[in-house]
Design an enzyme around this catalytic site. Structure first.
Site, PDB file in Angstrom:
ATOM      1  N   LYS A   1      37.861  54.534  56.168  1.00 45.79           N
ATOM      2  CA  LYS A   1      37.651  55.639  55.518  1.00 45.79           C
ATOM      3  C   LYS A   1      36.964  56.826  56.361  1.00 45.79           C
ATOM      4  CE  LYS A   1      34.472  56.038  51.120  1.00 45.79           C
ATOM      5  NZ  LYS A   1      33.894  54.980  50.318  1.00 45.79           N
TER       6      LYS A   1
ATOM      7  N   SER B   1      35.547  55.586  45.478  1.00 43.58           N
ATOM      8  CA  SER B   1      35.419  56.666  46.295  1.00 43.58           C
ATOM      9  C   SER B   1      36.312  56.293  47.488  1.00 43.58           C
ATOM     10  CB  SER B   1      34.222  57.260  46.906  1.00 43.58           C
ATOM     11  OG  SER B   1      33.820  56.122  47.734  1.00 43.58           O
TER      12      SER B   1
ATOM     13  N   SER C   1      32.879  51.391  45.122  1.00 44.34           N
ATOM     14  CA  SER C   1      34.059  52.390  45.852  1.00 44.34           C
ATOM     15  C   SER C   1      35.102  51.570  46.561  1.00 44.34           C
ATOM     16  CB  SER C   1      33.205  53.250  46.761  1.00 44.34           C
ATOM     17  OG  SER C   1      32.595  54.221  46.041  1.00 44.34           O
TER      18      SER C   1
END
Lengths: 504, 456
Positions: free
Chosen positions: B64, B139, B163
């Site tokens: 990420k 996210s 997330s």
């Protein structure tokens, strides 16, 4: 501005916040070098200090230990659990956008400092609390642009907050000076005032004499000497009295001290005060200290000023004289090694061939040299490295007692001991080199006495002496001293003059 | 069964080339912001020459883009860090690299991980792996999608309030949110210090266990990490499991309820006992979360000021303008919304009423969990009330968007481990995940349970 009568209509109240830079090797939350003195800007800065994304603070346990020691010097209780909080504001010298400090659960609780005053009295100043925090960086302004130096960012500090227990500029100065001693003796800070190792914020307010409520206070920030603490308090006292006498009121505000002008001036008022949005710092686990942990950290702490004051009490010096030698911890440690004698007392007395009163006499001479010598003449390095140790000082004192040196010469040699070129030399070697050994042998002095007495300039004095005016003998002895360049023992000289005149 | 093992013992260069090729052929999903092609191939060659060895030698992965990692900028999907190249790497990345894993790219996310759909990325949304018209979730949307599309066998993500779990559920992969403090947060762009955790996406539980074994552990650079405790475990038989009633209401999509109930039946069939339990504080969790988390992130984002790195606004005259314009242009709307909420609840006069009260309520929630775990080995419930929603469906209404976090934030606030594991799909073929939650440090036991169920 005002006469003392006007000033005496008001009570002055002073509270002091003091930032003390802890002498750790590394910073409070990073491994960067903590000694920013004279370093190239931004050369001792880690990614944690400049707040790279993703960086986390790692608490320096050494800083915690020093804070725990500072707490002992302040007679404070140490919190078993203390925590860090964040104080937010935007400024280029504050990389994270917040300062990590202790707002809600400080490590050092309420305490008490006994502050000796010049006149031998003392006052008590209560400590509200003291907390750990990190320092910010430094901004310098260059016309159209400004530069940021983060060398000092993240340096560990403790902020000691006093109660408003001081009521004169002299008390404020004495407190600041005592705090300095406590922190340097406790080994908490290097105490380099020039580099801002201790900085004082002085809160000053006035109120009509006898009023129960304190007046609005002005805070004079960032003072870095005891004298400026005193002068800023004095200036604020007069400024605030003047305002009130004119029918105006004091505004709660932050003021700066202009050392050159010896004045304070407004920096920002309460209306501009920021909302710091304090919140607990979840990145740093609480500091948990058991009573045993605290005891362990506080054991084997170096002696505090009170220890020396007590153990030197029987030497008969007044408190201001003792305060003079206590101003430097290194000197206090040196003098503490000289007096009182502890373990090897008998051996030392034997070696010096003196009895106890004789030893006290030597000690007093040494103390007096230090008391009468301004700090700047003393090269602390030579004390630290042991070059000027008890042995050389005692030897020097013995030369005086033994009549080999005049008191004046001894003081000269005392100062010379701190000179690098004299490292490794004994007091007597230096005395010989400086040609200051006092002549006590009568044969050597007789010639000088005869020379003086034969001088026509002495005739009047000789006549007066013969006529019974004893006072003039001092003039004649003085002439002998002058001719011998100070080396003649004055007692011997006087004796010889009397003999010559009686016989002549 | 493990997919990661298929990569071992093969040409690392070929593994990396294949992954890069798949990444490029799936560009339409916008799961990756940058490829780290050059560095990845260099590392692959080092592995092939035997210079780098380890449990993951030659295995490609994706991080990420809020992890500091070499080879491409670390943007956090924001304009303010668009060109930010980090001088060092996150601990989790370092640990994987020291086992020979090779990072091939940086995954898309909601800017600074603020969001649940990846639509808040400053560089455009990521599309769902099963339906290009739907959101990837967030996210960590990019990380979930690259795993679901088999571009790489695993990806790292961060989970502050769901997330990892929510996009795992939306894309039919395994998502692990470990116990708070199990994995070092060092080198990950911070969102909320008290709930941020680092975890992983995999296609199966065995691979999740392998990755967790590698990335967990105490780190002296993160004072909140726990002593090492993760150790792959055998499944405990006859477990007592609580089904959280408060998560099984009529507000939840019927197909989500159905898949959850089917999973419960599978647990029972495997010899475990499942009982309904109550978690009354759960209804306050979202309110607590949207006070505590904005407060913390408003603080953690204060460092993005244009002074030392990242984007700096041009044409400003004062310091206040520099800060204001830099942050206005550098952050997306959701960042600014949360910074404002956070600043508000921390303001003098509101701190006690909001932040402190929320923290007290948080303690009550933690106590409720702890009490349940005196009796139950694990808890179960849905991950999200719905399958993946349409792109743009919730963007106009932040509260509706926040409601998708309602079943993931309780464990985040309590610091508990939680997994999202695939539990089937809707009739239309959209994945649905089920959430397994356990007491602190029960990560390995939860994974063992999930592994047992995976084979049933």
């Amino acid at each position: 501005m005002f006469d003392d009568k006007t000033l005496s209509k008001y009570d002055l109240t002073i509270g002091i916040e003091c930032h003390v830079q802890l002498s750790t090797v590394t910073k409070l939350f990073s491994g960067a070098d903590n000694d920013a003195r004279d370093k190239t800007p931004n050369s001792v800065v880690s990614p944690i200090d400049y707040a790279l994304p993703g960086m986390l603070p790692v608490l320096n346990r050494e800083a915690v230990n020093l804070a725990v020691r500072a707490g002992k010097a302040l007679n404070s209780k140490i919190a078993n659990i203390s925590r860090f909080d964040r104080k937010h504001y935007f400024y280029p010298d504050l990389p994270k956008g917040y300062q990590t400090t202790q707002m809600y659960n400080p490590i050092i609780g309420p305490g008490l400092v006994n502050v000796p005053m010049e006149d031998g009295s003392s006052i008590e100043v209560r400590i509200h609390h003291a907390h750990m925090e990190e320092d910010a960086g430094k901004l310098t302004h260059h016309g159209a642009h400004s530069l940021v130096d983060l060398n000092r960012a993240g340096t560990p500090l403790i902020e000691i907050v006093s109660e408003p227990d001081m009521h004169s500029p002299a008390e404020a100065k004495a407190y600041a000076s005592e705090l300095y001693k406590l922190m340097t003796y406790a080994g908490v800070t290097l105490g380099d005032l020039y580099h801002g190792n201790m900085r004082f914020d002085v809160n000053v307010s006035i109120a009509p004499k006898g009023a129960t409520e304190l007046g609005k206070r002005a805070e004079v920030k960032n003072l870095n000497s005891f004298r400026s603490v005193e002068r800023a308090a004095e200036y604020e006292f007069r400024r605030q009295v003047e305002l009130v006498e004119r029918g105006e009121s004091v505004v709660q505000e932050t003021r700066g001290w202009d050392e050159a002008k010896q004045k304070t001036s407004s920096q920002r008022s309460k209306e501009d005060a920021q909302d710091y949005r304090y919140m607990p710092d979840a990145d740093i686990p609480p500091i948990v200290l058991s009573d045993e942990d605290i005891k362990k950290i506080q054991s084997n702490m170096p002696p505090l000023p009170s220890h020396y004051r007590e153990s030197w009490g029987d030497l008969g010096f007044d408190s201001s004289a003792i305060n003079t030698v206590l101003a430097s911890r290194e000197i206090a440690v040196l003098l503490g090694d000289i007096y009182p004698l502890a373990a090897n007392k008998e051996a030392i007395l034997n070696e010096l061939n003196v009895d106890e009163p004789g030893y006290i006499d030597l000690t007093k001479k040494i103390f007096n040299w230090f008391i009468s010598t301004p700090d700047e003449y003393i090269n602390i390095d030579t004390v630290l490295d042991g070059t000027v140790g008890p042995r050389r000082l005692l030897e020097l004192a013995q030369l005086v007692v033994g009549g080999k040196l005049s008191s004046t010469s001894a003081k000269q040699i005392f100062l010379a001991l701190f000179n690098d070129s004299n490292v490794g030399k004994s007091a007597i070697e230096i005395a010989e080199e400086m040609n200051l050994i006092q002549e006590s042998s009568e044969d050597a002095i007789v010639a000088v006495v005869d020379e003086v007495l034969a001088d026509p300039a002495s005739k009047q004095a000789i006549d007066d002496l013969r006529a019974g005016n004893e006072k003039v003998i001092g003039f004649l002895v003085g002439q002998v001293m002058k001719k011998s360049q100070g080396k003649a023992n004055p007692t011997t000289a006087q004796k010889l003059i009397r003999e010559r005149i009686k016989n002549g | 069964m493990s997919v990661i093992f298929d990569f071992l013992g093969k040409s690392a260069r070929q593994n990396v080339l294949d992954a890069l090729e798949k990444a490029k052929s799936n560009e339409q999903y916008h799961a990756l912001l940058n490829l780290t092609e050059k560095r990845a191939l260099e590392r692959a060659d080092s592995v092939d020459r035997g210079e780098i060895t380890g449990q993951l030698a030659g295995v490609p992965f994706v991080v990420k883009d809020n992890f500091l990692a070499f080879g491409a900028p670390t943007t956090a999907a924001s304009k303010i860090l668009e060109n930010f190249e980090s001088p060092l790497q996150a601990t989790a990345v370092e640990k994987l690299e020291s086992e020979g894993a090779i990072c091939i790219g940086k995954a898309n996310l909601d800017a600074f991980a603020h969001g649940g759909s990846t639509e808040n990325s400053a560089f455009g949304p990521t599309k769902n792996a099963f339906d290009m018209e739907r959101v990837a979730g967030g996210s960590s949307g990019g990380s979930a999608v690259v795993t679901a599309l088999d571009i790489v066998p695993f990806a790292l993500g961060s989970d502050t309030g769901g997330s990892i779990r929510q996009p795992a559920s939306f894309n039919g992969v395994v998502g692990v949110k470990p116990t708070y403090g199990a994995v070092s947060r060092f080198g990950v762009v911070a969102m909320a210090s008290s709930t941020d955790v680092i975890g992983a996406f995999t296609t199966n539980v065995a691979d999740a266990e392998l990755i967790m074994e590698i990335i967990t552990g105490h780190d002296e650079r993160d004072g909140t990490t726990l002593p090492d405790f993760f150790k792959k475990a055998d499944v405990k038989t006859n477990q007592k499991i609580g089904l959280i009633k408060d998560f099984m209401t009529s507000d939840v999509d019927p197909e989500v309820l159905a898949r959850t109930n089917e999973y419960v039946e599978k647990l029972r069939a495997a010899g475990h006992t499942v009982e309904e339990v109550e978690l009354p504080m759960a209804k306050y969790a979202l309110a607590i979360y949207y006070i505590v988390v904005p407060a913390e992130l408003s603080s953690n984002l204060a460092r993005y000021d244009g002074i030392r790195y990242g984007y700096r606004a041009e044409g400003v005259k004062t310091l206040a303008e520099l800060y204001g314009k830099t942050r206005d242009l550098g952050f997306v709307t959701e960042n600014k919304r949360r910074i404002m909420i956070g600043s508000y609840v921390l303001s003098s006069g509101f701190f006690d009423a909001f932040y402190l009260k929320a923290q007290k309520a948080r303690t009550l929630l933690i106590n409720e969990f702890d009490k349940l775990f005196e009796k139950y080995d694990a808890l179960i419930g849905p991950v999200v009330p719905t399958p993946a929603f349409k792109l743009g469906e919730n963007t106009a209404d932040p509260i509706r968007m926040y409601l998708t976090d309602i079943m993931t934030v309780p464990t985040s606030l309590a610091g508990l481990p939680a997994l999202s594991v695939p539990a089937g799909t809707t009739d239309a073929g959209l994945p649905i995940g089920v959430q397994l939650m356990g007491p602190r440090r029960s990560d390995a036991a939860l994974l063992a349970l999930a592994r047992q169920m995976e084979t049933k």
